[in-house]
Write a protein that holds these residues in place. Structure first.
Motif, PDB file in Angstrom:
ATOM      1  N   ARG A   1      39.430  49.570  52.428  1.00  0.00           N
ATOM      2  CA  ARG A   1      38.620  50.035  51.312  1.00  0.00           C
ATOM      3  C   ARG A   1      39.526  50.581  50.210  1.00  0.00           C
ATOM      4  O   ARG A   1      40.401  51.404  50.463  1.00  0.00           O
ATOM      5  CB  ARG A   1      37.673  51.132  51.773  1.00  0.00           C
ATOM      6  N   ALA A   2      39.302  50.102  48.995  1.00  0.00           N
ATOM      7  CA  ALA A   2      40.063  50.578  47.840  1.00  0.00           C
ATOM      8  C   ALA A   2      39.676  52.021  47.544  1.00  0.00           C
ATOM      9  O   ALA A   2      38.497  52.379  47.568  1.00  0.00           O
ATOM     10  CB  ALA A   2      39.788  49.697  46.629  1.00  0.00           C
ATOM     11  N   LEU A   3      40.688  52.842  47.249  1.00  0.00           N
ATOM     12  CA  LEU A   3      40.466  54.252  46.939  1.00  0.00           C
ATOM     13  C   LEU A   3      40.730  54.581  45.479  1.00  0.00           C
ATOM     14  O   LEU A   3      40.555  55.714  45.051  1.00  0.00           O
ATOM     15  CB  LEU A   3      41.362  55.128  47.829  1.00  0.00           C
ATOM     16  N   GLY A   4      41.160  53.588  44.707  1.00  0.00           N
ATOM     17  CA  GLY A   4      41.405  53.805  43.291  1.00  0.00           C
ATOM     18  C   GLY A   4      42.844  53.517  42.915  1.00  0.00           C
ATOM     19  O   GLY A   4      43.740  53.523  43.753  1.00  0.00           O
ATOM     20  N   GLY A   5      43.026  53.248  41.641  1.00  0.00           N
ATOM     21  CA  GLY A   5      44.345  52.945  41.114  1.00  0.00           C
ATOM     22  C   GLY A   5      44.208  52.057  39.890  1.00  0.00           C
ATOM     23  O   GLY A   5      43.101  51.722  39.470  1.00  0.00           O
ATOM     24  N   THR A   6      45.340  51.672  39.337  1.00  0.00           N
ATOM     25  CA  THR A   6      45.353  50.852  38.132  1.00  0.00           C
ATOM     26  C   THR A   6      46.290  49.669  38.324  1.00  0.00           C
ATOM     27  O   THR A   6      47.447  49.851  38.722  1.00  0.00           O
ATOM     28  CB  THR A   6      45.837  51.690  36.928  1.00  0.00           C
ATOM     29  N   PHE A   7      45.801  48.493  38.014  1.00  0.00           N
ATOM     30  CA  PHE A   7      46.605  47.274  38.128  1.00  0.00           C
ATOM     31  C   PHE A   7      47.520  47.117  36.921  1.00  0.00           C
ATOM     32  O   PHE A   7      47.102  47.294  35.788  1.00  0.00           O
ATOM     33  CB  PHE A   7      45.697  46.046  38.242  1.00  0.00           C
ATOM     34  N   THR A   8      48.763  46.776  37.194  1.00  0.00           N
ATOM     35  CA  THR A   8      49.731  46.434  36.156  1.00  0.00           C
ATOM     36  C   THR A   8      50.301  45.066  36.505  1.00  0.00           C
ATOM     37  O   THR A   8      50.871  44.902  37.592  1.00  0.00           O
ATOM     38  CB  THR A   8      50.877  47.466  36.105  1.00  0.00           C
ATOM     39  N   PRO A   9      50.134  44.068  35.626  1.00  0.00           N
ATOM     40  CA  PRO A   9      50.672  42.734  35.928  1.00  0.00           C
ATOM     41  C   PRO A   9      52.188  42.762  36.138  1.00  0.00           C
ATOM     42  O   PRO A   9      52.894  43.543  35.490  1.00  0.00           O
ATOM     43  CB  PRO A   9      50.324  41.916  34.681  1.00  0.00           C
ATOM     44  N   THR A  10      52.654  41.925  37.058  1.00  0.00           N
ATOM     45  CA  THR A  10      54.081  41.782  37.340  1.00  0.00           C
ATOM     46  C   THR A  10      54.418  40.295  37.383  1.00  0.00           C
ATOM     47  O   THR A  10      53.526  39.442  37.292  1.00  0.00           O
ATOM     48  CB  THR A  10      54.447  42.408  38.702  1.00  0.00           C
ATOM     49  N   LYS A  11      55.687  40.006  37.578  1.00  0.00           N
ATOM     50  CA  LYS A  11      56.129  38.623  37.719  1.00  0.00           C
ATOM     51  C   LYS A  11      55.512  37.988  38.973  1.00  0.00           C
ATOM     52  O   LYS A  11      55.190  36.808  38.989  1.00  0.00           O
ATOM     53  CB  LYS A  11      57.659  38.609  37.812  1.00  0.00           C
ATOM     54  N   GLU A  12      55.336  38.804  40.025  1.00  0.00           N
ATOM     55  CA  GLU A  12      54.806  38.301  41.299  1.00  0.00           C
ATOM     56  C   GLU A  12      53.289  38.114  41.279  1.00  0.00           C
ATOM     57  O   GLU A  12      52.774  37.135  41.813  1.00  0.00           O
ATOM     58  CB  GLU A  12      55.193  39.265  42.420  1.00  0.00           C
ATOM     59  N   VAL A  13      52.572  39.077  40.694  1.00  0.00           N
ATOM     60  CA  VAL A  13      51.100  39.029  40.616  1.00  0.00           C
ATOM     61  C   VAL A  13      50.709  39.309  39.175  1.00  0.00           C
ATOM     62  O   VAL A  13      50.957  40.398  38.661  1.00  0.00           O
ATOM     63  CB  VAL A  13      50.451  40.059  41.565  1.00  0.00           C
ATOM     64  N   ASP A  14      50.090  38.310  38.537  1.00  0.00           N
ATOM     65  CA  ASP A  14      49.760  38.483  37.118  1.00  0.00           C
ATOM     66  C   ASP A  14      48.288  38.784  36.857  1.00  0.00           C
ATOM     67  O   ASP A  14      47.912  39.068  35.724  1.00  0.00           O
ATOM     68  CB  ASP A  14      50.218  37.269  36.302  1.00  0.00           C
ATOM     69  N   ALA A  15      47.454  38.734  37.909  1.00  0.00           N
ATOM     70  CA  ALA A  15      46.033  39.038  37.718  1.00  0.00           C
ATOM     71  C   ALA A  15      45.407  39.477  39.036  1.00  0.00           C
ATOM     72  O   ALA A  15      45.814  39.021  40.111  1.00  0.00           O
ATOM     73  CB  ALA A  15      45.295  37.811  37.183  1.00  0.00           C
ATOM     74  N   VAL A  16      44.424  40.357  38.934  1.00  0.00           N
ATOM     75  CA  VAL A  16      43.593  40.764  40.064  1.00  0.00           C
ATOM     76  C   VAL A  16      42.154  40.581  39.636  1.00  0.00           C
ATOM     77  O   VAL A  16      41.774  40.973  38.524  1.00  0.00           O
ATOM     78  CB  VAL A  16      43.828  42.243  40.465  1.00  0.00           C
ATOM     79  N   LEU A  17      41.371  39.970  40.486  1.00  0.00           N
ATOM     80  CA  LEU A  17      39.935  39.811  40.236  1.00  0.00           C
ATOM     81  C   LEU A  17      39.162  40.528  41.325  1.00  0.00           C
ATOM     82  O   LEU A  17      39.522  40.458  42.499  1.00  0.00           O
ATOM     83  CB  LEU A  17      39.533  38.335  40.290  1.00  0.00           C
ATOM     84  N   TRP A  18      38.089  41.211  40.921  1.00  0.00           N
ATOM     85  CA  TRP A  18      37.145  41.810  41.876  1.00  0.00           C
ATOM     86  C   TRP A  18      35.896  40.932  41.844  1.00  0.00           C
ATOM     87  O   TRP A  18      35.255  40.816  40.794  1.00  0.00           O
ATOM     88  CB  TRP A  18      36.809  43.239  41.479  1.00  0.00           C
ATOM     89  N   LEU A  19      35.575  40.326  42.978  1.00  0.00           N
ATOM     90  CA  LEU A  19      34.462  39.377  43.047  1.00  0.00           C
ATOM     91  C   LEU A  19      33.555  39.670  44.233  1.00  0.00           C
ATOM     92  O   LEU A  19      34.010  40.175  45.262  1.00  0.00           O
ATOM     93  CB  LEU A  19      35.006  37.946  43.206  1.00  0.00           C
ATOM     94  N   LYS A  20      32.283  39.302  44.077  1.00  0.00           N
ATOM     95  CA  LYS A  20      31.359  39.338  45.216  1.00  0.00           C
ATOM     96  C   LYS A  20      31.945  38.441  46.306  1.00  0.00           C
ATOM     97  O   LYS A  20      32.640  37.457  45.988  1.00  0.00           O
ATOM     98  CB  LYS A  20      29.977  38.829  44.815  1.00  0.00           C
ATOM     99  N   PRO A  21      31.671  38.711  47.574  1.00  0.00           N
ATOM    100  CA  PRO A  21      32.268  37.908  48.646  1.00  0.00           C
ATOM    101  C   PRO A  21      32.061  36.391  48.494  1.00  0.00           C
ATOM    102  O   PRO A  21      33.000  35.626  48.732  1.00  0.00           O
ATOM    103  CB  PRO A  21      31.602  38.441  49.908  1.00  0.00           C
ATOM    104  N   THR A  22      30.888  35.951  48.070  1.00  0.00           N
ATOM    105  CA  THR A  22      30.675  34.499  47.939  1.00  0.00           C
ATOM    106  C   THR A  22      31.545  33.900  46.838  1.00  0.00           C
ATOM    107  O   THR A  22      32.105  32.819  47.006  1.00  0.00           O
ATOM    108  CB  THR A  22      29.189  34.171  47.657  1.00  0.00           C
ATOM    109  N   ALA A  23      31.696  34.614  45.733  1.00  0.00           N
ATOM    110  CA  ALA A  23      32.553  34.127  44.640  1.00  0.00           C
ATOM    111  C   ALA A  23      34.024  34.192  45.050  1.00  0.00           C
ATOM    112  O   ALA A  23      34.806  33.296  44.722  1.00  0.00           O
ATOM    113  CB  ALA A  23      32.312  34.949  43.380  1.00  0.00           C
TER     114      ALA A  23
END
Length: 138
Positions: free
Chosen positions: A93-115
């Motif tokens: 379970r996510a507890l909070g934080g802020t995403f910062t793009p990097t060379k390794e990971v450039d995007a994070v998506l939060w999606l419903k399980p089916t999506a």
């Protein structure tokens, strides 16, 4: 023939949070530009690092989220360049934080399980998602 170095050890999480709507959950997926794929946050274990510590570190590094591990999920096995790879996973379970793009990971998506299931690149990641949804208390 078995690789004398042994398997590549890694760990990760199927990261989830309650949906902002108050109905159900959302799953975090990371985009890795090197592979142009969508997957769960994961990475290689450091020397003397436990699988759980690795999973929590990788989630933080790749998504910016602190998390609380829950149910242990099936361990994934496959081969990378002829060497076995073993990835230990948890639902977390996510507890909070802020995403910062990097060379390794450039995007994070939060999606419903089916999506999220439809967006995941690897079938093995869909199986992990299904296991996490079945075991997560939400």
């Amino acid at each position: 023939m078995t690789d004398p170095r042994g398997p590549i050890l890694a760990a990760g999480c199927v990261l989830w949070r309650p949906a902002p709507s108050g109905h159900g959950i959302e799953i975090a997926l990371v985009h890795r530009p090197k592979y142009d794929d969508w997957s769960h946050p994961k990475g290689k274990r450091k020397r003397d690092e436990t699988a759980e510590a690795c999973a929590l570190r990788e989630v933080l590094e790749e998504t910016g989220q602190r998390c609380e591990p829950g149910a242990r999920l099936p361990t994934v096995h496959y081969t990378v360049d002829g060497r076995p790879k073993e990835i230990t996973y948890w639902a977390a379970r996510a507890l909070g934080g802020t995403f910062t793009p990097t060379k390794e990971v450039d995007a994070v998506l939060w999606l419903k399980p089916t999506a999220a299931r439809a967006r995941l690149t690897q079938p093995r990641d869909r199986e992990l998602l299904d296991a996490a949804v079945a075991t997560s208390r939400h």
